[in-house]
Structures are given as structure tokens and as C-alpha cells.
Design a protein around this motif. Sequence first.
Motif, PDB file in Angstrom:
ATOM      1  N   GLU A  25       0.894  -1.264   0.092  1.00 16.07           N
ATOM      2  CA  GLU A  25      -0.108  -0.025   0.133  1.00 16.07           C
ATOM      3  C   GLU A  25       0.785   1.252   0.210  1.00 16.07           C
ATOM      4  O   GLU A  25       1.995   1.420   0.814  1.00 16.07           O
ATOM      5  N   VAL A  26       0.342   2.379  -0.689  1.00 16.84           N
ATOM      6  CA  VAL A  26       1.102   3.604  -0.847  1.00 16.84           C
ATOM      7  C   VAL A  26       0.093   4.473  -1.190  1.00 16.84           C
ATOM      8  O   VAL A  26      -0.714   4.443  -1.976  1.00 16.84           O
ATOM      9  N   SER A  27       0.197   5.765  -0.418  1.00 20.69           N
ATOM     10  CA  SER A  27      -0.564   7.009  -0.664  1.00 20.69           C
ATOM     11  C   SER A  27       0.182   7.676  -1.785  1.00 20.69           C
ATOM     12  O   SER A  27       1.470   7.945  -1.879  1.00 20.69           O
ATOM     13  N   VAL A  28      -0.584   8.432  -2.613  1.00 27.44           N
ATOM     14  CA  VAL A  28      -0.079   9.296  -3.628  1.00 27.44           C
ATOM     15  C   VAL A  28      -0.762  10.688  -3.542  1.00 27.44           C
ATOM     16  O   VAL A  28      -2.001  10.794  -3.443  1.00 27.44           O
ATOM     17  N   ALA A  29       0.190  11.606  -3.857  1.00 25.95           N
ATOM     18  CA  ALA A  29      -0.365  13.039  -3.695  1.00 25.95           C
ATOM     19  C   ALA A  29       0.211  14.049  -4.336  1.00 25.95           C
ATOM     20  O   ALA A  29       1.410  13.528  -5.158  1.00 25.95           O
ATOM     21  N   THR A  30      -0.584  15.085  -4.830  1.00 19.93           N
ATOM     22  CA  THR A  30       0.011  16.057  -5.616  1.00 19.93           C
ATOM     23  C   THR A  30      -0.511  17.379  -4.881  1.00 19.93           C
ATOM     24  O   THR A  30      -1.141  17.134  -3.762  1.00 19.93           O
ATOM     25  N   THR A  31      -0.614  18.630  -5.520  1.00 25.31           N
ATOM     26  CA  THR A  31      -0.935  19.502  -4.985  1.00 25.31           C
ATOM     27  C   THR A  31      -2.300  19.853  -5.227  1.00 25.31           C
ATOM     28  O   THR A  31      -2.808  20.586  -4.907  1.00 25.31           O
ATOM     29  N   ARG A  32      -2.803  19.061  -6.376  1.00 24.44           N
ATOM     30  CA  ARG A  32      -4.384  19.011  -6.700  1.00 24.44           C
ATOM     31  C   ARG A  32      -5.125  18.298  -5.723  1.00 24.44           C
ATOM     32  O   ARG A  32      -4.694  17.497  -5.089  1.00 24.44           O
ATOM     33  N   ASP A  33      -6.514  18.256  -6.037  1.00 24.66           N
ATOM     34  CA  ASP A  33      -7.535  17.605  -5.543  1.00 24.66           C
ATOM     35  C   ASP A  33      -7.484  15.944  -5.839  1.00 24.66           C
ATOM     36  O   ASP A  33      -7.188  15.798  -6.996  1.00 24.66           O
ATOM     37  N   PRO A  34      -7.370  15.094  -4.940  1.00 22.75           N
ATOM     38  CA  PRO A  34      -7.130  13.870  -5.268  1.00 22.75           C
ATOM     39  C   PRO A  34      -8.066  13.271  -6.291  1.00 22.75           C
ATOM     40  O   PRO A  34      -7.640  12.351  -6.913  1.00 22.75           O
ATOM     41  N   ALA A  35      -9.217  14.015  -6.337  1.00 24.26           N
ATOM     42  CA  ALA A  35     -10.289  13.336  -7.301  1.00 24.26           C
ATOM     43  C   ALA A  35      -9.861  13.667  -8.660  1.00 24.26           C
ATOM     44  O   ALA A  35     -10.216  12.743  -9.783  1.00 24.26           O
ATOM     45  N   SER A  36      -8.644  14.563  -9.007  1.00 25.59           N
ATOM     46  CA  SER A  36      -8.481  14.883 -10.297  1.00 25.59           C
ATOM     47  C   SER A  36      -7.535  13.728 -10.958  1.00 25.59           C
ATOM     48  O   SER A  36      -7.308  13.677 -12.081  1.00 25.59           O
ATOM     49  N   PHE A  37      -6.814  12.849  -9.929  1.00 27.98           N
ATOM     50  CA  PHE A  37      -6.040  11.804 -10.283  1.00 27.98           C
ATOM     51  C   PHE A  37      -6.507  10.595  -9.866  1.00 27.98           C
ATOM     52  O   PHE A  37      -5.738   9.455 -10.017  1.00 27.98           O
ATOM     53  N   ALA A  38      -7.426  10.442  -9.183  1.00 36.14           N
ATOM     54  CA  ALA A  38      -8.171   9.025  -8.518  1.00 36.14           C
ATOM     55  C   ALA A  38      -8.168   7.953  -9.992  1.00 36.14           C
ATOM     56  O   ALA A  38      -7.830   6.672  -9.631  1.00 36.14           O
ATOM     57  N   SER A  39      -8.614   8.311 -10.987  1.00 27.18           N
ATOM     58  CA  SER A  39      -8.522   7.237 -12.055  1.00 27.18           C
ATOM     59  C   SER A  39      -7.424   6.593 -12.314  1.00 27.18           C
ATOM     60  O   SER A  39      -7.195   5.340 -12.646  1.00 27.18           O
ATOM     61  N   ASP A  40      -6.478   7.637 -12.663  1.00 24.62           N
ATOM     62  CA  ASP A  40      -5.061   7.107 -12.981  1.00 24.62           C
ATOM     63  C   ASP A  40      -4.433   6.345 -11.793  1.00 24.62           C
ATOM     64  O   ASP A  40      -3.873   5.230 -12.147  1.00 24.62           O
ATOM     65  N   ALA A  41      -4.691   6.523 -10.493  1.00 25.83           N
ATOM     66  CA  ALA A  41      -4.261   5.551  -9.421  1.00 25.83           C
ATOM     67  C   ALA A  41      -4.895   4.312  -9.474  1.00 25.83           C
ATOM     68  O   ALA A  41      -4.297   3.339  -9.227  1.00 25.83           O
ATOM     69  N   ALA A  42      -6.417   4.528  -9.628  1.00 24.21           N
ATOM     70  CA  ALA A  42      -7.227   3.071  -9.748  1.00 24.21           C
ATOM     71  C   ALA A  42      -6.558   2.206 -11.081  1.00 24.21           C
ATOM     72  O   ALA A  42      -6.824   1.058 -10.761  1.00 24.21           O
ATOM     73  N   ALA A  43      -6.134   2.768 -12.047  1.00 24.83           N
ATOM     74  CA  ALA A  43      -5.911   2.035 -13.164  1.00 24.83           C
ATOM     75  C   ALA A  43      -4.552   1.439 -12.768  1.00 24.83           C
ATOM     76  O   ALA A  43      -4.168   0.206 -13.389  1.00 24.83           O
ATOM     77  N   ILE A  44      -3.800   1.957 -11.686  1.00 24.48           N
ATOM     78  CA  ILE A  44      -2.402   1.232 -11.404  1.00 24.48           C
ATOM     79  C   ILE A  44      -2.669  -0.031 -10.668  1.00 24.48           C
ATOM     80  O   ILE A  44      -1.953  -1.192 -10.752  1.00 24.48           O
ATOM     81  N   GLY A  45      -3.733   0.289  -9.737  1.00 29.75           N
ATOM     82  CA  GLY A  45      -4.128  -0.884  -8.812  1.00 29.75           C
ATOM     83  C   GLY A  45      -4.671  -0.416  -7.397  1.00 29.75           C
ATOM     84  O   GLY A  45      -4.472   0.627  -7.116  1.00 29.75           O
TER      85      GLY A  45
END
Length: 198
Positions: A25-45
Motif C-alpha cells: 500500500e502507498v498513498s499518492v498525492a500532488t498539490t491538486r485535489d485527489p479526485a483529479s488523479f483518482a482514475s489514474d491511481a485506480a488504473a495502477i492497482g
Amino acid sequence: MNYAIIGFGKTGQALARAFARNGIEVSVATTRDPASFASDAAAIGPTITPTTLTEAVKADVIFLVVRFESHPAVAKALPDWTGKTIIDVMNTQAPPEELDGLPSSAFVANAFTGAKLVKGFNHLVAAVLGQDPAVQGGRRVVFLASDDNGAAAQVGELAEKLGFAPIQLGGLSEGGLLVHARGKRWGELIFKDLITFD
């Protein structure tokens, strides 16, 4: 022990794939709202969790994968980084005079007051870093450098869990220079794709 990746561009996503391959398990973050990259994260696993920067900095071990000029803004997320290990995955071509004559990671370490800093995972381009490190019966090498031997060993253990073969280079101002950018010159080990055989 919990982990976070701050920065979710090509290199951040490559690291996330390494975690996903190994079910860590790992958390991923940027300065943007997590919803804006949630689909990219989900596609990884399913072990990749998008979160806010405020939440990500609560992790014990943090991969710093933002643009070099953005690291001071990340450093302001906490007044004191004591107890944290920062893995500096950034590269820069800033001239040495802009870095107070220091190796880039030593300069970064000064911004993260109290943290243990390890330079690592930065010498492989994202397309290679994102591949399975098991190659032709060997394991892809990652170079690590730190002025804290304990932190370097800890990150070395994590690198092995992710499938890589860690090679310790010593301190930031010694072996670490081999993987640092210095102005328009890259360290001698930057962009080397090496495999070790057990």
C-alpha cells in the motif's frame, strides 16, 4: 511503516506501479485535489490510494517526485520533519551556485528540517523505472546515497521488497555525487540501466 509518493507524473506513477506489483500500500498525492488523479491511481492497482498533500506527509517514508523547483513548497507542509525519511527522486540542472555549492540532495535536505534524506531511484528514466525489475534472471539496480546509514539501509530494504537490487553509494557529498545533477553535467551513474545477478 507506511509510504507516500508526492508527485504523480510519469516517475511518480512508475513508482506506484512498483508498489502495486508487490501488493504494498502507498498513498499518492500532488498539490491538486485527489479526485483529479483518482482514475489514474485506480488504473495502477487497488493498493494505490490518492490523497491530499496534508495526509501524504503523515507517512513514515515519502518519495519526493515533484519538479525540483517545487520542493520548497512541499517542505512547508510540515514545520518539522523529524522521524520521516525522504527519498529524493528529483533531478535538476540548476547551476551549483543556486544550490549554495551543495549536491542537489544536500540542498533539498536543508529544506526538510529534521528528516533523514536518501537520494535514490532518480537515475532510471520513468519508462524503465516502471517496468518489472526482474530482468533476464537478474534484478534492476537502484543506487542509494545518504548521510544517514540507518535511513539508507531502511530504503535499501524497501527497494528489495519492490524487487530492485539496491547499491549503496555512501554519503551525499561522496558517492552520491555519482547520481546528482551538477549544473549542465549529470553524475556518472545517471541514466545507467544496470542489472545484477545473484
